[in-house]
Structures are given as structure tokens and as C-alpha cells.
Write a protein that holds these residues in place. Structure first.
Motif, PDB file in Angstrom:
ATOM      1  N   GLY A  32       0.711  -1.369  -0.063  1.00  0.00           N
ATOM      2  CA  GLY A  32       0.232  -0.016   0.028  1.00  0.00           C
ATOM      3  C   GLY A  32       0.862   1.327   0.086  1.00  0.00           C
ATOM      4  O   GLY A  32       2.277   1.125  -0.072  1.00  0.00           O
ATOM      5  N   THR A  33       0.334   2.436   0.081  1.00  0.00           N
ATOM      6  CA  THR A  33       0.902   3.892   0.003  1.00  0.00           C
ATOM      7  C   THR A  33       0.477   4.739   0.977  1.00  0.00           C
ATOM      8  O   THR A  33      -0.927   4.984   1.337  1.00  0.00           O
ATOM      9  CB  THR A  33       0.609   4.332  -1.499  1.00  0.00           C
ATOM     10  N   GLY A  66       5.353  -1.954   0.084  1.00  0.00           N
ATOM     11  CA  GLY A  66       4.915  -0.637   0.282  1.00  0.00           C
ATOM     12  C   GLY A  66       5.658   0.473   0.126  1.00  0.00           C
ATOM     13  O   GLY A  66       6.704   0.383   0.076  1.00  0.00           O
ATOM     14  N   SER A  67       4.990   1.846   0.043  1.00  0.00           N
ATOM     15  CA  SER A  67       5.781   3.128  -0.157  1.00  0.00           C
ATOM     16  C   SER A  67       5.365   3.842   1.029  1.00  0.00           C
ATOM     17  O   SER A  67       4.025   4.190   1.342  1.00  0.00           O
ATOM     18  CB  SER A  67       5.050   3.534  -1.565  1.00  0.00           C
ATOM     19  N   THR A  88      12.188  -4.783   0.377  1.00  0.00           N
ATOM     20  CA  THR A  88      11.464  -4.321  -0.791  1.00  0.00           C
ATOM     21  C   THR A  88      10.137  -3.616  -0.492  1.00  0.00           C
ATOM     22  O   THR A  88       9.534  -3.096  -1.221  1.00  0.00           O
ATOM     23  CB  THR A  88      10.619  -5.817  -1.418  1.00  0.00           C
ATOM     24  N   GLU A 111       9.914   0.656   0.689  1.00  0.00           N
ATOM     25  CA  GLU A 111      10.557   1.817   0.389  1.00  0.00           C
ATOM     26  C   GLU A 111       9.792   3.095   1.001  1.00  0.00           C
ATOM     27  O   GLU A 111       8.694   3.439   1.266  1.00  0.00           O
ATOM     28  CB  GLU A 111      10.499   2.276  -1.237  1.00  0.00           C
TER      29      GLU A 111
END
Lengths: 297, 273
Positions: B183-184, B202-203, B264, B266
Motif C-alpha cells: 500500500g501507499t 509498500g511505499s 522491498t 521503500e
């Protein structure tokens, strides 16, 4: 029927059902868009030996693309879903993924989904990232110039391949000039591609051959150098014939492309165009018949 | 037809569980049944008609006016329609929401959007802890939808979040994106300590660099990210002004991590942040 002195044959183009998808390719600038889409649509003139027929439908402004960069819409046509899946994967994987700064998106909202970035993502070797925004999923694959962004799926729709018309002219130069005028006009029509080199084909074919291994061979009835040897379709004054093949997302687009193409071919003075005809197989091969005189009425 | 409007009569009424008030649950109820609807209210059950002034007849848009921090579980399990709240709400706003639109004019309590799977929530104020977090016993937090808070949010925003988009217009508390799965989350203000702790994928998009660097993240450098243009367009459909703020991320510094959990995930920090 005559247009600007050119006889329009009372015949029809015979076309057949295909499967198609539209893919949008973007890049940092127009130069790299062009490199990517030309590579992607290379060797894609005919399903007979290329696996698919593909072409650039139109160039897209930055305001028309999903990621706000210059782009182009590419149409790919095949005879089956299975082949389209293979062609999309190979062509995007080898020609777009590899092209600097490129990104790739689905260009159709309707239709059955087939993988676009879904399998290509594995090139990321575990470092690929997914981003799902609403109903769409995008893959971010790390590459040496940054990230390759690719939508997970593209859409397949029923389409039509093999629309065509023939330009019969007094000589090669006249036929070529008329073809070029036609292609320029036809490229403005949405939903169609003319998959042959420059949009024009000089080796029109018939089904079958005297050689058993060949599925198609030269359309000898339209070859001017055989006029005296066969029951030719050409009158004595015809010196060259060129064909324009049209693949389209629907019959309306092909009809419109045919209409503007023929009108452009017949335009001007001393154009040297004698007749416009079309290729068909007596109506036995394809269910779609594009009657020239109806389209041009 | 006009929007079904409920105005809270007794402002001192607290511990109201308003989970029964969703457009789908109220559709088809006759006025009498609506007034008699029983609502948990501080250890007892009260009739809706006793708690609220009721007007209007179209529950596809439900207006709840005069709410305060003692009004909990607004929009619980909501699947469709629209709820507009004038005032603040208590805990678990839009818990396990699956669709529709939920807007609050002021603050929200803890657990807003917990277990949310779809739909859109906008809080025009601040929200407390565990925004987009887990429901009790669950292993995953928010799993879809869009959740926007224009003010500040508390600790553990996006805890175990699996999918969807959270936007925080103000500051975020400690443990932002705690053990996030995907998700973000976009934070336009500052964020507290332990950003992205235990994050798997996710970010986290931060307009300002965290005060202290997350220990298990590695600096990957500053880049342009094409995917952020897609995010900008997507966000513009919900909050155009915040979408414009994403322009600050035209270049962003990428930190990947949590390296203890695969690396993985970020953290993208706006280049001028």
C-alpha cells in the motif's frame, strides 16, 4: 462510379475476424517513443509469417498519456487470444522494456484482460514492486536507467483484419504517390493500422500456390508483367498496382479509413490513377465485406 | 426525495455506537421503524428517534449532524452510499468499510479506517492512533480504499496495512507504516520516530525527511519515479489540492527497507524535503 475520373470497381474487400489490443508506450521524449514503438511493431506486417500484425495507430501528446509523457498508441492484431498473449509478451519484453526511459500501459478499457506487465515483472528478480491504484495494478521493475513501469494487464477485443483496396495506376510513380496520399489521410482515422511497410503492400497475395508448401502466393491476376500470360484483371494501360491493407478495431473504422484513403488517392490532377479495386475471395473466406461503392457513396 | 438527516439532540450523550447507521442498513426502513431503531448508548439501548431529530427520506445520502467524540463506529461496514458528518466522531470511523463515501467535517478518534477494504474516507481534521490499522485479532490492516486526513494523525498509522492509499495532510506520529505489508501512505507534514519499522513492502512518501533516519533502511539515491505521476492522477480524483502537492516528489530520495524484512519496502522523501 467514378471519382475525379477514377473508376471505382463494383467489388468489395473481404475481411476476417481477429483479436486486437491497444498498448500505449511512453518515454522521456518523442525520439525514444519512436525507437520503442518502431521496434515493437517491426516484422509485424502479416499474420502469415510474423505472428501478428501491428502498427502505430497515432502519436500521443503528453496530456493524453497516463504518465504525462510523450507516447504512442500501438495496435496489435492476431488470429487468437493465445497468440496475442505471446506476441504482447515478446514484443513488449524485447522492444519496450529494453528501450531507455520507456513505460507501457493498456490502451483499452473494455475487453478481456491478458498479461502485459504481469509476467514481465519477473525480470525484476524479486525486486519488482506493485502499485495498485483503484482497479489498476502497475508493476515497477528496476532497470539500469531507473524503473520500468508497466500496467499489469491489457485488454483484448474482437477486431477485423484484412480490409483493403487496390490502386491501379498507369505506372509505379503514380501508384506510389497515390498510396502515399492515401496513407497520410488514413493515419488520421482512429482505431486502424496499415501494417505493411509505409502502410503499402506491393506483393498482394492469393490463397494457395502451385507449390504445396506455400499457403499464399502472388496475386498473378493483378501483376502487370503477366497481363499477356494470364486471364488478367488489368487493362492494357495499367502499369502498376499497389494495395493498402487495413486492420481495425471495428467495421466503422475500416470503412472510414477506406473512404478517406480512396478519396486521397484519387485527388489531384494528372494523378495517373485509373481504377480502385479491392481484394476478395468470392466472399467465402471472411464474414466482413467492405463494398467500395457503398462506402464511397 | 431529500437526504436522510439525523441531528443529535442531546450533546451530552456519549458512548453511542452508530454502526447501525449506514445507507444500506437504513434503506427500506419506514419512518416509524427508523425512529424505533435501537442504538447502543452507554450501556443501554436508546431509540434513534430519542437521540436524533430525523428528517429527509433518502438514506443513500445520510447526514449526521452535531456529532462529537463520543459517537463511535460511524460507517462501520459501509458498502455503498454516502455519509456526511458535521462535527467530530469517536473511534473506529469506517471500520471494515468496503465501499461508498464517508466525510467528516472535524476530528476522528482512534482506529479510523481500521480493516477498511474499499471506499473513500475524508476527515477534515485530525485523527488519533491506528489510522488504517488492524481490527482486533486481524493480521492485516487496511486492505483497500482511500483514506485522507487533512490534519495530524497519531501513532501507528497504517499498521500492517496491506493495500490502499492513506494521505495525511499534517503530521504523523510514531511508528508510521508499522510492519506495513503493502500500500501507499503519503505524509505532507512531519513524521515521528520509527518510520516504517518492520515494513515488508509498500511505499511511504514523506514530504519532509524524518528527524532521525530509520535504522534498517538503506539510501538508494535520488531519482524521478514515473509511478508517482500515476499516483498523482489517481489522487486528483479524490483531493486535487493534495495531488498538486505531489509535484514536490518530481525527484525523490529512495530508502529501501526494512532490511530485516526483505528490503522491498521503500521510503520516498521529496527531494526538497
Amino acid at each position: 462510379m467514378k471519382i475525379n475520373g477514377v473508376t471505382i470497381d463494383n467489388t468489395f474487400a473481404e475481411a476476417f475476424p481477429m483479436k486486437a489490443t491497444r498498448i500505449i508506450v511512453t518515454a522521456r521524449n518523442e525520439t525514444w517513443v519512436e525507437h520503442a514503438v518502431r521496434a515493437m511493431t517491426g516484422f509485424a506486417t502479416s499474420v502469415i509469417a510474423c505472428g501478428c500484425e501491428a502498427g502505430i495507430e497515432r502519436r500521443l501528446k503528453s496530456s493524453e498519456t497516463p504518465d504525462g509523457r510523450p507516447g504512442a498508441a500501438v495496435l496489435l492484431f492476431t488470429m487468437s487470444n493465445k497468440e496475442l498473449i505471446k506476441q504482447v509478451q515478446n514484443r513488449v519484453g524485447q522492444c519496450v522494456l529494453t528501450s531507455p526511459t520507456s513505460a507501457c500501459f493498456a490502451g483499452l478499457e473494455q475487453g478481456d484482460p491478458i498479461p502485459l506487465g504481469k509476467n514481465l515483472r519477473f525480470f525484476g528478480d524479486g525486486w519488482q514492486l506493485s502499485k495498485k491504484l483503484g482497479a489498476k495494478r502497475y508493476w515497477r521493475v528496476p532497470v539500469m536507467d531507473g524503473e520500468f513501469v508497466c500496467e499489469e494487464n491489457t485488454r483484448v477485443v474482437k477486431a477485423i483484419g484484412g480490409g483493403n483496396f487496390l490502386i491501379l495506376a498507369t505506372d509505379q510513380d503514380s501508384a506510389l504517390a497515390a498510396s502515399e496520399r492515401a496513407i497520410v489521410a488514413m493515419q488520421k482515422v482512429a482505431g486502424v493500422i496499415m501494417p505493411f511497410p509505409g502502410g503499402v503492400v506491393r506483393s498482394g497475395s492469393k490463397v494457395g500456390s502451385k507449390y504445396k508448401t506455400l499457403p499464399a502466393s502472388t496475386n498473378h491476376l493483378f501483376c502487370p508483367t503477366l497481363k499477356g500470360a494470364v486471364r488478367s484483371e488489368l487493362s492494357a494501360d495499367v502499369g502498376a498496382v499497389l494495395e493498402i491493407v487495413i486492420d481495425g478495431l471495428d467495421a466503422e473504422s475500416i470503412s472510414e479509413a477506406t473512404r478517406v484513403g480512396v478519396l486521397a488517392a484519387c485527388r489531384g490532377r494528372k494523378h495517373g490513377v485509373l481504377r480502385i479495386s479491392a481484394g476478395n475471395y468470392g466472399g467465402n473466406l471472411g464474414p466482413f465485406h467492405f463494398k467500395l461503392r457503398t462506402i464511397l457513396k | 426525495m431529500s437526504a436522510l438527516t439525523l441531528v443529535l439532540k442531546d450533546k451530552s450523550a456519549t458512548s453511542l455506537d452508530l454502526s447501525a447507521l449506514t445507507p444500506a442498513a437504513l434503506s427500506g426502513l419506514k419512518p416509524t421503524a427508523l425512529r424505533r431503531l435501537r442504538i447502543p448508548a452507554g450501556g443501554r439501548q436508546a431509540a434513534l428517534g430519542d437521540l436524533f431529530e430525523i428528517s429527509g427520506d433518502d438514506p443513500r445520502t445520510l447526514r449526521l449532524h452535531g456529532l462529537h467524540g463520543g459517537c463511535h463506529r460511524v460507517g462501520h461496514g459501509m458498502r455503498e452510499g454516502r455519509i456526511e458528518v458535521k462535527g467530530s466522531v469517536g473511534d473506529e470511523l469506517g471500520r471494515e468499510m468496503r465501499g461508498g463515501e464517508l466525510r467528516v467535517s472535524s476530528d476522528a478518534g482512534a482506529g479510523a479506517g481500521m480493516g477498511m477494504r474499499g471506499g473513500f474516507i475524508q476527515v477534515n481534521g485530525s485523527a488519533s492512533d491506528a489510522l488504517g490499522g488492524l481490527t482486533p485479532g486481524a493480521t492485516r490492516g487496511m486492505n483497500g480504499g482511500v483514506l485522507i486526513v487533512t490534519g495530524n494523525v497519531g501513532a501507528r498509522c497504517g499498521e500492517r496495512m496491506r493495500r490502499g492509499l492513506v494521505v495525511v495532510g499534517g503530521d504523523a506520529g510514531d511508528y508510521l507504516g508499522d510492519r506495513m505489508l503493502a500500500g501507499t501512505i503519503l505524509v505532507l507534514g512531519r513524521c515521528g520516530a520509527h518510520v516504517g519499522f518492520g515494513m515488508r513492502r509498500g511505499s511511504l512518501l514523506l514530504a519532509q525527511a524524518p528527524a532521525s533516519a530509520a535504522p534498517n533502511y538503506r539510501d538508494c539515491g535520488e531519482f524521478e519515479f514515473g509511478v508517482l505521476t500515476l499516483l498523482k492522477d489517481y489522487l486528483a480524483g479524490f483531493h486535487p489540492a493534495y495531488a498538486k502537492r505531489l509535484a514536490a516528489f518530481s525527484r525523490a530520495r529512495r530508502w529501501c527497507g526494512d532490511m530485516l524484512y526483505g528490503g522491498t519496502g521503500e521510503i520516498l522523501v521529496a527531494a526538497d524535503g
